[in-house]
Design an enzyme around this catalytic site. Structure first.
Site, PDB file in Angstrom:
ATOM      1  N   PRO A  19      31.635  41.382  33.536  1.00 41.90           N
ATOM      2  CA  PRO A  19      33.089  41.477  33.771  1.00 41.90           C
ATOM      3  C   PRO A  19      33.357  42.204  35.093  1.00 41.90           C
ATOM      4  O   PRO A  19      32.786  43.254  35.340  1.00 41.90           O
ATOM      5  CB  PRO A  19      33.590  42.298  32.591  1.00 41.90           C
ATOM      6  N   GLU A  20      34.184  41.616  35.924  1.00 42.90           N
ATOM      7  CA  GLU A  20      34.549  42.264  37.187  1.00 42.90           C
ATOM      8  C   GLU A  20      35.931  42.899  37.057  1.00 42.90           C
ATOM      9  O   GLU A  20      36.568  42.823  36.015  1.00 42.90           O
ATOM     10  CB  GLU A  20      34.512  41.242  38.326  1.00 42.90           C
TER      11      GLU A  20
END
Ligand SMILES: [Zn+2]
Length: 281
Positions: free
Chosen positions: A2-3
């Site tokens: 996840p960014e």
């Protein structure tokens, strides 16, 4: 992994069920993830109220009414599920940590690869907390990042602009996908030493970074591998990627132009960089 836009999306999804709620049940289902769960985790959260949810880089922060802040990092494969009553008695596979609120809503952390982190720190000591103290500026805090300031800093750095942006010390929370996309949009080759960037190039970068992150948040964050939003919907930003994961595909900006042979992938410090060698020289 996840960014920043995914983490922001998850944090926003948690606000309605967690902010202002009292935590009535805390489950810790194994001793550790990437690091051990804090020994005082259950007692620090139980019967306390969540005052505010925030994000710093890729960390979700929940300020508790006892002066502590709960930190959650999703690592490589972490996902957050929100379960509404009636709650199932059984655990999901890889459900390592959960909190149930006074509305009987359960927030569960599922992390098959266990690279995630759950930690606690004194809210007032945030700037000294080891995981947070080295982080640079928040790319979403302003519409445009301070280009003159960054230009001066880049003037001290001979390493590739790609590595400088990924390092977190200057701009926090930027991962591989958004660095590739930002460099493409700003027409800067990822291998260029940071010191070689002109002020107009830095200004362009300072505009596109927050813009791309906002577009991604509006699209619900990218869905890559295991990531799913808290509401179970998949994000749609990967449809908007122009270069990331597009090796060999036509370049979306200069298709068919002489000298543009499409998107190329190179390895830099063990990570893939996707770019158009014609546009990004
Ligand atoms: Zn091109």
């Amino acid at each position: 992994m996840p960014e920043l836009p995914e983490v922001e999306t998850i944090m926003q999804g948690l606000i309605p069920v967690l902010e202002g709620r009292r935590l009535e049940h805390i489950s810790v289902n194994r001793p550790d993830l990437r690091q051990p769960f804090p020994p005082a985790l259950k007692v620090s959260l139980y019967n306390h109220k969540v005052l505010k949810l925030r994000r710093r880089a890729k960390y979700i922060l929940a300020d508790i009414d006892n002066g502590l802040t709960l930190l959650i990092h999703l690592g490589m494969s972490g996902r957050v599920f929100i379960d509404y009553p009636p709650l199932a008695k059984t655990l999901r596979k890889h459900e390592h940590f959960s909190m149930v609120t006074d509305q009987n809503v359960k927030i569960a952390l599922i992390d098959p690869r266990r690279f995630g982190i759950v930690s606690l720190f004194r809210t007032k000591k945030e700037k000294e907390f080891p995981l947070l103290r080295h982080l640079g500026m928040e790319p979403l805090a302003a519409d445009i990042l301070p280009s003159q300031e960054l230009y001066e800093i880049f003037k001290q750095k001979r390493s590739p602009i790609k590595s400088v942006l990924l390092a977190q010390k200057l701009i926090a929370g930027l991962g591989n996908i958004y660095v590739c996309e930002a460099l493409f949009r700003a027409a800067i080759n990822p291998e260029r030493p940071a010191i070689s960037l002109s002020l107009p190039e830095v200004s362009s970068l300072c505009e596109v970074i927050p813009a791309i992150l906002r577009e991604a948040i509006n699209a619900g964050g990218s869905t890559l591998r295991d990531y799913v939003r808290t509401d179970g919907q998949k994000g749609a930003f990967q449809d908007l990627h122009q270069v990331y994961g597009k090796e060999g595909k036509p370049c979306p900006i200069c298709p068919g132009m002489p000298g543009c042979a499409g998107i190329k992938r190179i390895m830099q410090a063990g990570r893939s960089s996707f770019y158009c060698p014609k546009r990004q020289q």
